[in-house]
Design a protein around this motif. Structure first.
Motif, short mmCIF file in Angstrom:
data_model
loop_
_atom_site.label_atom_id
_atom_site.label_comp_id
_atom_site.label_asym_id
_atom_site.label_seq_id
_atom_site.Cartn_x
_atom_site.Cartn_y
_atom_site.Cartn_z
N ALA A 89 0.76 -1.08 0.07
CA ALA A 89 0.19 -0.07 0.16
C ALA A 89 0.80 1.30 -0.09
O ALA A 89 0.41 2.32 0.12
N THR A 90 2.27 1.13 -0.34
CA THR A 90 3.00 2.55 -0.10
C THR A 90 2.60 3.42 -1.24
O THR A 90 2.50 2.60 -2.38
N PRO A 91 2.44 4.57 -1.06
CA PRO A 91 2.14 5.33 -2.37
C PRO A 91 3.28 5.51 -3.06
O PRO A 91 4.39 5.67 -2.55
N THR A 92 2.97 5.93 -4.43
CA THR A 92 4.30 6.31 -5.30
C THR A 92 4.48 7.88 -5.13
O THR A 92 3.48 8.51 -5.72
N VAL A 93 5.57 8.26 -4.63
CA VAL A 93 5.94 9.79 -4.69
C VAL A 93 7.25 9.82 -5.22
O VAL A 93 8.26 9.40 -4.75
N LEU A 94 7.35 10.87 -6.09
CA LEU A 94 8.08 11.04 -7.03
C LEU A 94 9.07 12.52 -6.66
O LEU A 94 8.28 13.27 -6.44
N GLY A 95 10.18 12.46 -6.92
CA GLY A 95 10.99 13.91 -6.47
C GLY A 95 11.69 13.94 -7.64
O GLY A 95 12.26 13.19 -8.52
N LEU A 96 11.65 15.38 -8.21
CA LEU A 96 12.27 15.79 -9.63
C LEU A 96 13.01 16.84 -9.29
O LEU A 96 12.65 17.91 -8.59
N ARG A 97 14.24 16.84 -9.85
CA ARG A 97 15.31 17.97 -9.85
C ARG A 97 15.52 18.22 -11.26
O ARG A 97 16.07 17.23 -12.02
N ALA A 98 15.58 19.45 -11.75
CA ALA A 98 16.10 19.66 -13.12
C ALA A 98 17.40 20.28 -12.93
O ALA A 98 17.64 21.41 -12.15
N LEU A 99 18.21 20.31 -13.72
CA LEU A 99 19.67 20.84 -14.00
C LEU A 99 20.21 21.12 -15.44
O LEU A 99 19.57 20.46 -16.19
N PRO A 100 20.92 22.10 -15.67
CA PRO A 100 21.37 22.43 -16.91
C PRO A 100 22.35 21.21 -17.44
O PRO A 100 23.11 20.88 -16.58
#
Length: 223
Positions: free
Chosen positions: A55-66
């Motif tokens: 039952a763990t939720p899918t939680v995404l982290g996103l970081r944008a870089l040049p």
């Protein structure tokens, strides 16, 4: 795949490795690297289910870089296998083998995000710290992996009224991936079933019930 990712400066290369290191320590040792138009979007799963009944939720982290404007890629690799090039501080060496975790098949929308309000970064940090303490208190001594995951799923999957009805796991992701810094207001945006918490250092993305209880803000043209 390309053997290296080339960045405009050493700081950007080091930033990717820092983010990958944080992702690896969360237990989901994979990052998705999507590059195009001079930007590298690096996505990691702060939380993700393993198996049909998890039952763990899918939680995404996103970081944008040049990144090198000529680079185009979309691949998933082990976060812990990325490393700095010995001969070039602006380069990060990729592992030879790609991965295919289930969470990487989830594709949040790239456009169509509408503002829904704001959440104080301090509130995200406070709720994350509360959840970390709750998990530590609830995990039995000498618990096995299944028991630990069950506790994590229960705590981080709980809908939190102070976070506009989002799962507590969004605070965990923002905190553990290093997105919280200073006293900023995190923008909350929605696109269909997706919600994005946008902070200066990165974004947290979750799919689930719509946010509620936030004061709407005017669109600013940012997304």
């Amino acid at each position: 795949m390309s053997e290296r990712l080339l960045f405009p400066d050493p700081l950007a290369a080091a930033d990717l490795l820092t983010f990958a290191g944080r992702a690896a320590r969360l237990g989901e040792d994979a990052v998705r690297l999507t590059a195009g138009g001079g930007t590298l979007a690096t996505t990691a799963a702060a939380l993700a289910p393993r198996g049909l009944f998890d039952a763990t939720p899918t939680v995404l982290g996103l970081r944008a870089l040049p990144v090198d404007p000529e680079l185009e890629c979309d691949l998933v690799v082990a976060a812990s296998a990325l490393h700095a090039a010995a001969d070039d501080r602006t380069a990060v060496v990729l592992p030879e083998t790609a991965l295919a975790p289930a969470w990487a098949g989830i594709a949040p929308p790239r456009s169509g995000w509408e503002p829904r309000g704001e959440i104080a970064a301090a509130q995200l940090a406070a709720r994350a710290q509360w959840g970390i303490a709750a998990v530590a208190e609830a995990v039995p001594t000498d618990a096995g992996e299944d028991a630990v995951r069950a506790v994590r799923a229960r705590v981080w999957g709980e809908v939190d009224d102070t976070l506009a009805g989002l799962p507590l796991g969004v605070a965990f992701a923002a905190f553990t991936l290093g997105f919280i810094g200073g006293s900023e207001q995190a923008r909350v945006l929605a696109s269909g079933p997706w919600t994005r918490i946008a902070l200066a250092r990165g974004h947290v993305i979750v799919r689930g019930p719509s946010v509620s209880g936030l004061t709407p803000v005017r669109p600013t043209g940012r997304a």
